[in-house]
Design an enzyme around this catalytic site. Structure first.
Site, short mmCIF file in Angstrom:
data_model
loop_
_atom_site.label_atom_id
_atom_site.label_comp_id
_atom_site.label_asym_id
_atom_site.label_seq_id
_atom_site.Cartn_x
_atom_site.Cartn_y
_atom_site.Cartn_z
N CYS A 244 -7.17 1.86 9.56
CA CYS A 244 -7.73 2.39 10.82
C CYS A 244 -7.26 1.58 12.02
O CYS A 244 -6.96 0.39 11.91
CB CYS A 244 -9.25 2.32 10.79
SG CYS A 244 -9.96 3.10 9.35
N ARG B 282 -0.22 2.41 11.97
CA ARG B 282 -1.07 1.78 10.96
C ARG B 282 -1.38 2.75 9.82
O ARG B 282 -1.88 2.34 8.77
CB ARG B 282 -2.36 1.29 11.60
CG ARG B 282 -2.12 0.25 12.69
CD ARG B 282 -3.35 0.04 13.52
NE ARG B 282 -4.41 -0.63 12.81
CZ ARG B 282 -4.51 -1.94 12.65
NH1 ARG B 282 -3.58 -2.72 13.17
NH2 ARG B 282 -5.50 -2.48 12.00
N ASN C 261 -13.09 -0.44 11.91
CA ASN C 261 -11.99 -0.66 10.96
C ASN C 261 -12.48 -1.69 9.96
O ASN C 261 -12.94 -2.76 10.35
CB ASN C 261 -10.75 -1.19 11.70
CG ASN C 261 -9.66 -1.64 10.74
OD1 ASN C 261 -9.57 -1.13 9.63
ND2 ASN C 261 -8.85 -2.57 11.16
N LYS D 48 11.00 0.16 -1.56
CA LYS D 48 11.37 0.90 -0.33
C LYS D 48 11.58 2.37 -0.66
O LYS D 48 11.09 3.24 0.04
CB LYS D 48 12.68 0.35 0.28
CG LYS D 48 12.60 -0.94 1.04
CD LYS D 48 11.91 -0.87 2.36
CE LYS D 48 10.43 -1.08 2.26
NZ LYS D 48 9.91 -2.39 2.08
N LYS E 34 -0.02 0.52 7.30
CA LYS E 34 0.80 -0.62 7.65
C LYS E 34 0.14 -1.93 7.26
O LYS E 34 0.77 -2.85 6.79
CB LYS E 34 1.08 -0.60 9.17
CG LYS E 34 1.96 -1.75 9.66
CD LYS E 34 3.35 -1.66 9.09
CE LYS E 34 4.24 -2.80 9.49
NZ LYS E 34 5.46 -2.86 8.65
C1 AGP Z 1 6.04 -2.85 2.62
O1 AGP Z 1 7.02 -1.90 2.84
C2 AGP Z 1 4.74 -2.31 2.32
N1 AGP Z 1 4.31 -1.39 3.28
C3 AGP Z 1 3.67 -3.24 1.77
O2 AGP Z 1 4.04 -3.51 0.46
C4 AGP Z 1 3.40 -4.58 2.50
O3 AGP Z 1 4.50 -5.43 2.38
C5 AGP Z 1 2.14 -5.23 1.91
O4 AGP Z 1 1.05 -4.39 2.12
C6 AGP Z 1 1.86 -6.60 2.46
O5 AGP Z 1 1.67 -6.57 3.84
P1 AGP Z 1 1.68 -7.89 4.69
O6 AGP Z 1 3.04 -8.48 4.63
O7 AGP Z 1 1.30 -7.45 6.06
O8 AGP Z 1 0.66 -8.81 4.08
#
Ligand code: AGP
Length: 625
Positions: A2, A27, A100, A503, A620
């Site tokens: 959120c 996000r 959130n 990816k 995100k």
């Molecule tokens: C990466 O492409 C992902 N969206 C996800 O795995 C991300 O790396 C993971 O949630 C960790 O996030 P952070 O680096 O913000 O802790």
């Protein structure tokens, strides 16, 4: 995850809130809404779906008012729907809340409120907050404490404090109350919140891009804090109820840095940002040919002393950041000859780890707000370990709670799929590995300097590599329909295979997996058929022969193969396709080898008609478990 925002000022709130919500779209969300206060009435509009659905609803009626709160929702409790979207209001419709996070004890609070005749409209955990505030606020008013704006602790603030005391879990909150047209209340616990200080207006948001059209002066809220935003000033109150004075920080990066800059998507822009980002991460840390971490010159934590004494390094993180940790394991062990243990943060936090007295614990997180990663950090801290954080976000919870922080200086990463955050995390980790190697006398001064010179070439090599993106685009246009894509490699290349597979699955929704190439015959080969593409990452020259055998085994079973390797390589005669990367030292390959894999994922996503910036079901920043 959120996104929340709030505005109080002289402009009309609705368009400001919509603008801010657009900046928070990255996000991940499934619905959105706003609440605007005008002449004692709160008007709420919310809609399932993209922001355009909310905009359509708003087009029907003019919503006036210069105070409002807004939200993009990523469903956790209750399906995505208009009703479950935020803002949520109390029974009187006089108190509106955006949230959130997750209220873990919401069911017991809901039952308790229901015994007091409160009727719930949504399935969300958030709605209890609006009702709880109303419960305490009504009590405060009944006991004679009527609102006296600008006079001591108003009943509203006490009501919010009482309500927050009942909540277990995480929250970033913005609250608008019809009785108080001069203020917004905000609160944070385990979810990020930043205040923007404007001229005759103040804002609140989950992240800085939402504030930048209005101001560059921001205050990062700390754990447990409450903020009261007025048009012309902001009051901060800590968890103990004391007033806090905190100087604002200035955001130095440009609003444009958070825009697409002519690229079709943020992800493509961020892939292309990598050459500069690698340089921005490296340059400030190179002084007179050596590595200097100026950020480590703190009285109580000398990296040199800690690194020199460390018997083991423990690294924990999630997702892409965990893959950076996997690369780091090979790099630390190769250069500094120190044992490294790598753990997924969600595993680490529940596996009762054994902290070593002389462990150096490294926590990696792009956002610095990932719930599992923060929990792992707190656990390691509790076990007596010193924490070195690597993050991209200044002011993030990780940065504030770690003993030391190394910032990746990648600039804002908007696309959900992480790209430049990964390569810059790697750059930080290689700098640490080389520094550690030197501190522990595992490399000579001459070799150390040569390694640094080679690291300094990587941004240029990345640039050169990116100029060949069309080749990957063409390859993706032929292969995007494959039902299975496997990535394989050995050592550093295995770590990059893991990240490549993540990816591809994240944004193209293709079933993709990674395995250590030596494992091929131990199971994965059973899956290889003519619908399979196998991408071999092959940058460890001493192991080329092994990879040749693996590729032959794949071709014999009808599988297609692509090899990502150095320009000088033996794979032409055996593989279907070879994509070459400019030569650097074998152990430094991860910072380059991942780039074609990122591009491949991006173009497969485009070919399949997906939006690579906003993959389905993903957020995100994963601020809940
Ligand atoms: C990466 O492409 C992902 N969206 C996800 O795995 C991300 O790396 C993971 O949630 C960790 O996030 P952070 O680096 O913000 O802790």
């Amino acid at each position: 995850m959120c996104g929340i925002t709030g505005y109080i000022g002289d402009s009309q709130a609705a368009p400001v809130l919509l603008g801010a919500l657009k900046k928070l779209e990255y996000r991940g969300y499934d619905s959105a809404g706003i609440a605007v206060l005008d002449e004692g009435t709160i008007t709420v509009r919310k809609a399932k779906g993209p922001l355009s659905a909310l905009e359509e609803k708003l087009a029907d009626a003019v919503i006036t008012g210069s105070l409002g709160i807004g939200h993009t929702r990523w469903a956790t409790h209750g399906e995505p729907s208009d009703i479950n979207s935020h803002p949520h209001t109390d029974v009187s419709g006089q108190i509106a809340v955006v949230h959130n996070g997750i209220i873990e004890n919401y069911l017991s609070l809901k039952e308790w409120l229901q015994t007091r005749e409160v009727v719930f409209r949504s399935e969300t955990d958030t709605e209890v907050i609006a009702h709880l505030i109303n419960f305490y606020y009504t009590g405060e008013k009944a006991s004679g404490g009527m609102p006296k704006p600008g006079f001591g602790e108003p009943p509203l603030l006490r009501a919010v404090q009482n309500a927050l005391e009942r909540l277990e879990g995480s929250y970033a909150l913005a609250i608008a109350v019809a009785d108080y047209p001069d203020r917004i209340i905000a609160a944070r616990k385990d979810s990020p919140l930043v205040i923007g200080l404007g001229q005759g207006e103040n804002l609140i948001a989950s992240d800085i891009p939402a504030l930048l059209p209005h101001t560059r002066d921001v205050i990062y809220m700390e754990e447990g804090e409450l903020a009261v935003l007025y048009r012309d000033h902001v009051e901060l109150i800590n968890a103990q109820g004391g007033r806090v004075i905190r100087a604002p920080s200035r955001v130095e990066w440009d609003a444009e840095a958070a825009e697409k800059g002519g690229f079709a998507h943020f992800m493509l822009k961020e892939i292309h940002d990598q050459a500069k980002a690698l340089s921005d991460t490296l340059r400030p840390r190179i002084k007179n040919g050596g590595i200097v971490f100026e950020e480590f010159d703190f009285e109580n934590f000398s990296f040199e002393a800690c690194a020199g004494e460390a018997k083991r390094i423990v690294i924990t993180a999630c997702g892409t950041a965990w893959h950076a940790a996997m690369v780091a394991k090979y790099a630390f062990e190769h250069f500094a000859r120190i044992p490294v243990e790598v753990d997924i943060a969600s595993e680490y936090r529940y596996r009762n780890p054994v902290p070593g007295e002389k462990d150096l614990v490294i926590i990696i997180s792009q956002s610095g707000e990932t719930a599992d990663t923060l929990a792992a950090m707190r656990l390691a801290k509790k076990g007596g370990n010193r924490i070195l954080a690597i993050t991209n976000v200044v002011g993030s919870t990780l940065a504030r709670e770690a003993d030391l922080t190394l910032f990746t200086w990648a600039g804002p990463e908007i696309a959900v799929a992480s790209t430049k955050a990964f390569t810059t995390q790697l750059m930080c980790l290689y700098l640490l590995a080389l520094k550690l190697a030197r501190v522990r006398s595992r490399v000579t001064e001459g070799a150390y300097r040569n390694y640094i010179d080679e690291l300094a070439r990587l941004p240029l090599l990345a640039e050169e590599l990116l100029s060949k993106q069309k080749l990957i685009q063409r390859f993706a246009s032929r292969q995007f329909n494959k039902t299975k894509v496997f990535f394989m490699g050995r050592q550093f290349d295995y770590a990059i295979s893991l990240e490549s597979a993540l990816k591809l699955k994240e944004i193209s929704y293709t079933h993709s997996e990674a395995f250590a190439a030596g494992e091929l015959k131990h199971g994965p080969i059973a899956l290889v058929d003519k619908n399979t593409l196998v991408v071999a990452i092959a940058t460890q020259t001493a192991l080329f022969d092994k990879i040749i055998s693996n590729i032959k085994e794949i071709s014999a079973r009808g599988g297609a193969s692509l090899v990502i390797t150095w320009e000088d390589n033996p794979f032409g005669p055996v593989a279907d396709e070879v994509f070459t990367i400019p030569k650097t030292l074998d152990p430094f390959s991860p910072m380059l080898a991942i780039i074609p894999a990122q591009l491949f994922a991006y173009y497969c996503s485009i070919q399949r008609g997906n939006n690579p910036d906003k993959p389905r079901n993903l957020a995100k920043s994963v601020t809940v478990e």
